[in-house]
Design a protein around this motif. Structure first.
Motif, PDB file in Angstrom:
ATOM      1  N   LYS A 162      47.710  44.160  23.082  1.00 34.33           N
ATOM      2  CA  LYS A 162      48.706  43.384  22.353  1.00 34.33           C
ATOM      3  C   LYS A 162      48.918  43.964  20.963  1.00 34.33           C
ATOM      4  O   LYS A 162      50.062  44.041  20.467  1.00 34.33           O
ATOM      5  N   LEU A 163      47.842  44.394  20.328  1.00 33.69           N
ATOM      6  CA  LEU A 163      47.948  44.984  19.001  1.00 33.69           C
ATOM      7  C   LEU A 163      48.816  46.246  19.043  1.00 33.69           C
ATOM      8  O   LEU A 163      49.715  46.425  18.206  1.00 33.69           O
ATOM      9  N   ILE A 164      48.564  47.107  20.020  1.00 29.86           N
ATOM     10  CA  ILE A 164      49.356  48.335  20.150  1.00 29.86           C
ATOM     11  C   ILE A 164      50.803  48.003  20.477  1.00 29.86           C
ATOM     12  O   ILE A 164      51.742  48.639  19.965  1.00 29.86           O
ATOM     13  N   GLU A 165      51.021  47.001  21.320  1.00 32.94           N
ATOM     14  CA  GLU A 165      52.385  46.602  21.677  1.00 32.94           C
ATOM     15  C   GLU A 165      53.154  46.132  20.450  1.00 32.94           C
ATOM     16  O   GLU A 165      54.309  46.532  20.228  1.00 32.94           O
ATOM     17  N   THR A 209      51.639  41.799  12.372  1.00 37.45           N
ATOM     18  CA  THR A 209      50.771  41.883  13.556  1.00 37.45           C
ATOM     19  C   THR A 209      49.538  41.009  13.366  1.00 37.45           C
ATOM     20  O   THR A 209      49.104  40.309  14.287  1.00 37.45           O
ATOM     21  N   ALA A 210      48.988  41.022  12.153  1.00 37.76           N
ATOM     22  CA  ALA A 210      47.820  40.203  11.839  1.00 37.76           C
ATOM     23  C   ALA A 210      48.130  38.721  12.025  1.00 37.76           C
ATOM     24  O   ALA A 210      47.306  37.961  12.567  1.00 37.76           O
ATOM     25  N   GLN A 211      49.322  38.311  11.611  1.00 35.46           N
ATOM     26  CA  GLN A 211      49.723  36.911  11.767  1.00 35.46           C
ATOM     27  C   GLN A 211      49.811  36.533  13.243  1.00 35.46           C
ATOM     28  O   GLN A 211      49.399  35.443  13.649  1.00 35.46           O
ATOM     29  N   GLN A 212      50.357  37.442  14.041  1.00 36.92           N
ATOM     30  CA  GLN A 212      50.519  37.172  15.481  1.00 36.92           C
ATOM     31  C   GLN A 212      49.170  37.057  16.183  1.00 36.92           C
ATOM     32  O   GLN A 212      48.995  36.260  17.105  1.00 36.92           O
ATOM     33  N   LEU A 213      48.198  37.839  15.728  1.00 34.00           N
ATOM     34  CA  LEU A 213      46.901  37.900  16.415  1.00 34.00           C
ATOM     35  C   LEU A 213      45.829  37.041  15.761  1.00 34.00           C
ATOM     36  O   LEU A 213      44.703  36.977  16.249  1.00 34.00           O
ATOM     37  N   ARG A 226      41.717  48.408  10.596  1.00 32.47           N
ATOM     38  CA  ARG A 226      40.490  49.014  11.113  1.00 32.47           C
ATOM     39  C   ARG A 226      40.507  49.099  12.638  1.00 32.47           C
ATOM     40  O   ARG A 226      40.124  50.112  13.225  1.00 32.47           O
ATOM     41  N   ARG A 227      40.957  48.017  13.256  1.00 29.84           N
ATOM     42  CA  ARG A 227      40.975  47.990  14.721  1.00 29.84           C
ATOM     43  C   ARG A 227      41.984  48.989  15.272  1.00 29.84           C
ATOM     44  O   ARG A 227      41.737  49.665  16.286  1.00 29.84           O
ATOM     45  N   GLU A 228      43.102  49.094  14.611  1.00 33.49           N
ATOM     46  CA  GLU A 228      44.145  50.029  15.038  1.00 33.49           C
ATOM     47  C   GLU A 228      43.627  51.467  15.011  1.00 33.49           C
ATOM     48  O   GLU A 228      43.857  52.247  15.943  1.00 33.49           O
TER      49      GLU A 228
END
Length: 224
Positions: A182-185, A197-201, A210-212
């Motif tokens: 989901k992060l990559i998407e 992206t942080a808000q969505q996850l 860091r995760r990316e």
């Protein structure tokens, strides 16, 4: 009867998917290994994929075959050299090609891998491997004139190339957890910023960053 059917299906998979081997091998051109060696290694991968493919699992053969083909090609670079063909294998290959020409005259057409295997007394996968040892890859797309010394080396963007890239990407994405996918998407398919992206996850921007980096590093190791 079941074994005969399975053998025919395997032969068909091999004969119909040399394009995937060309596509995968083309991605390694210019990296210090002859194209013929790349193609030969890819053929080994294709044969292994055909031998082990299970159609009951519900996915296409190409989805399974491409990573196997790429794995065999990558093995060349890991081993630090080209595909090594022993003297015994070369001799068997020469005999196979001689028999192949004889059968072509008798039958009025090029024999199938299955027909050649039957005459040689070997299984289909070994017959295909013997052919790949002696047959230059360019002969598959050449003029067919045996008396011509002209070398055909025309770069063509095969339609399978884009397919293999997508398949490779899908394969690596399937290795990720649902949250990582989901992060990559969100980042690369939806073009969202790290903050959005942080808000969505439900993560912080720093955590996303860091995760990316970790995910991308993992993907690079498993992609070509």
């Amino acid at each position: 009867m079941l074994l005969v059917t399975q053998s025919r299906e395997r032969e068909q998979l091999i004969n119909e998917n040399y394009g995937l081997v060309h596509s995968c091998a083309n991605r390694f051109r210019g990296r210090g290994v002859e194209y013929e060696d790349l193609f030969q290694a890819g053929c080994v991968g294709l044969i292994k994929a055909a031998d082990n493919f299970d159609s009951t699992r519900g996915f296409a053969f190409s989805t399974y075959a491409v990573p196997v083909i790429l794995g065999e090609i990558k093995r060349i670079f890991r081993d630090g050299g080209s595909v090594k063909v022993g003297r015994s294998m070369k001799e068997k290959s020469r005999k196979a090609m001689q028999l192949m020409r004889t059968l072509a005259v008798q039958l009025g057409h090029e024999p199938t891998v299955s027909q050649l295997a039957q005459e040689l007394g070997v299984d289909v996968s070994e017959a295909a491997q013997l052919i790949s040892v002696s047959m230059p890859p360019l002969s598959l797309t050449g003029s067919g004139d045996e008396n011509s010394d002209a070398q055909l080396d025309i770069p063509v963007n095969a339609p399978e190339e884009s397919l293999s890239e997508l398949i490779s990407l899908d394969t690596v994405l399937d290795m990720l957890s649902e949250k990582d996918r989901k992060l990559i998407e969100l980042r690369y398919f939806n073009s969202l910023t790290q903050s959005k992206t942080a808000q969505q996850l439900g993560m912080s921007q720093v955590q996303v960053s860091r995760r990316e980096k970790s995910i991308l590093s993992f993907m690079r190791k498993n992609l070509i």
